[in-house]
Structures are given as structure tokens and as C-alpha cells.
Design a protein around this motif. Structure first.
Motif: not given
Length: 260
Positions: A64, A68, A72, A130-131, A134-135, A137-138, A180, A200
Motif C-alpha cells: 500500500m 500511494r 503520486a 488515492v493521489r 492518501a498519497a 497522508h491519509t 485507500t 496501479t
């Protein structure tokens, strides 16, 4: 057996290319390096799944993290390549590569990559979320929402060690993973993990195809004399492991002065 061609260039060589060509060559090379390394690490992390509970947790944490970071870098690369002046250069490169039998495969791969990447990074899509969420920081709102949804008796495990770097803080990682995976729209964790990893890896492969087309075009257009010299210095790596055999270890012995 892997063939390697060591292409040496000087600033004088690069200065012969138009500035936009040169800038894209340097930026595309950096993105290609990062995406290649992160993609491999994601695959290596997935290779370690299925050993035991601790192995599964560490593999999940590594995978994971790679997702991330990889997303990014890919989105950053896509935002650059979408700029008109660079997109025009890519179109020109693909068109010229298409005219030669030796380079046509690069052009065809790049052409297939463009619609795939456009779909992958569409606003509101999985990788776009996700970018944004979560990329770096969450996202706190998503973290709170995921935490609130847990049953009161839901158990999470922190794996602790006296050796620095061998601790896995499972509670924090569990929530980050849940946030995520929620972006995939799948409720079943195994399905969500597989979907996210596959998406991904597919997108990163497409991005590598697109970047490699430009790098190939640039070398042929501006560094062909250097390429001729480089082919005389090619060498082979005979002991490269198979991709599916490599795993990334999580727990490591501490280094000593003798190891350094």
C-alpha cells in the motif's frame, strides 16, 4: 540474460537538442526511473503475501505504501505530459517512431498507453482519489469515517520490536489501508486489494511505455552518434532474478560497524 547499453552523454550533446526536447528528456527520465523502481517494489511486496499473518500484514503495508507513492509519481508525470507543448512533442515522437520497423513497437505501445492513462487518472477515479486523499497522508475525514465504521470489538495488532525499524504499527496501518481500499468501491478486502494493485501496475506499465517512446525518440533524434558508440560497449547481466521470485524483507538485523 539482460542486455545493457551504457549510453554516455555530455552537456554539449544535450545542448544540441531544442530546450523543450531536452527538458522533457530529463524530466521523463526521472519519472521513468521512479516509476520503474516503485512498480518493482510493489510487485515484490505482493510476492511476499501468503506466508503467515505477520508476513501478510507486512506485505500489505509495503504494497500500500508503494501504491500511494507510485500513484503520486504517475499523476505528477501525467500532469506534465498533458501540457500542450509536451503533448505535441509526444505526438510528434510517436508519429516519427511509427515510420520505422525497428521503433514502431515503441510507438504502438505509447499509443495504447494514452487512452488507458486518460481513463486511469480521470477526476473521481480510483487512482485520482488515492493521489488526492492518501498519497501525502491519509485524509483525516476519511480516516475518521473508516474508524467510526469499525465494530467496537474489532481487533488490530501492533507488532513491536526493540530493534529500530522492525516495528509495524498495525492499528495505524489497518486504518490507512482501509481508507485507500475504500476508493476502489469494493467491499471485499481481497477484491479491493487485487483491484488496486492491478490498476496501479497496469497504469504504471502504460506510463513507462509512454515515457520510453519519448526517450527512444530523443536518443535517435539527438544522440544517435553516441548510441552507435554505446552499442560497442554493451554488457549482459546474467544472474538477474525472476520478478516473481523477489520479495522485500520487512524485519532486518541491525547493522554493525563490521557491516558498513
Amino acid at each position: 540474460m539482460i542486455k545493457i547499453i551504457p549510453l554516455s552523454v555530455t552537456k554539449v550533446d544535450l545542448d544540441r537538442a531544442p530546450e523543450d526536447h531536452r527538458v522533457l528528456f530529463l524530466l521523463a527520465g526521472q519519472f521513468a526511473n521512479d516509476i520503474n523502481l516503485l512498480r518493482k517494489q510493489l510487485i515484490f511486496a505482493n510476492n511476499g503475501a501468503g506466508r503467515d499473518e505477520f508476513g501478510n500484514r507486512t506485505s500489505m503495508a509495503l504494497a500500500m505504501l508503494m501504491v500511494r507513492l507510485l500513484v503520486a509519481r504517475m499523476v505528477a508525470a501525467w500532469e506534465l505530459l498533458e501540457r500542450k507543448k509536451y503533448l505535441d512533442l509526444l505526438v510528434q515522437a510517436i508519429t516519427e517512431l511509427s515510420t520505422d520497423d525497428d521503433t514502431r513497437p515503441y510507438a504502438e505501445a505509447a499509443s495504447r498507453a494514452v487512452p488507458l492513462l486518460t481513463a486511469a487518472f480521470v477526476a473521481g477515479g480510483t487512482l485520482s482519489l488515492v493521489r488526492r486523499k492518501a498519497a501525502a497522508h491519509t485524509d483525516i475525514a476519511n480516516l475518521k469515517s473508516a474508524y467510526a465504521a469499525l465494530p467496537a470489538d474489532y481487533e488490530m495488532t501492533d507488532y513491536l520490536s526493540e530493534v529500530v525499524g522492525n516495528c509495524l504499527y498495525g492499528a495505524a496501518d489497518d486504518l490507512a489501508v482501509r481508507v485507500t481500499l475504500d476508493f476502489t468501491g469494493h467491499d471485499e478486502p481481497k477484491v479491493a486489494i487485487s483491484h488496486l494493485a492491478d490498476s496501479t501496475i497496469e497504469a504504471s506499465g502504460a506510463m513507462e511505455d509512454l515515457l520510453q517512446a519519448w526517450m527512444t525518440y530523443f536518443v535517435i533524434a539527438h544522440l544517435n552518434d553516441r548510441l552507435n558508440d554505446a552499442t560497442e560497449k554493451l554488457f549482459y547481466v546474467a544472474d538477474a532474478p525472476r520478478m516473481g521470485d523477489v520479495q522485500t524483507p520487512f524485519v532486518l538485523e541491525a547493522s554493525t560497524d563490521e557491516d558498513l
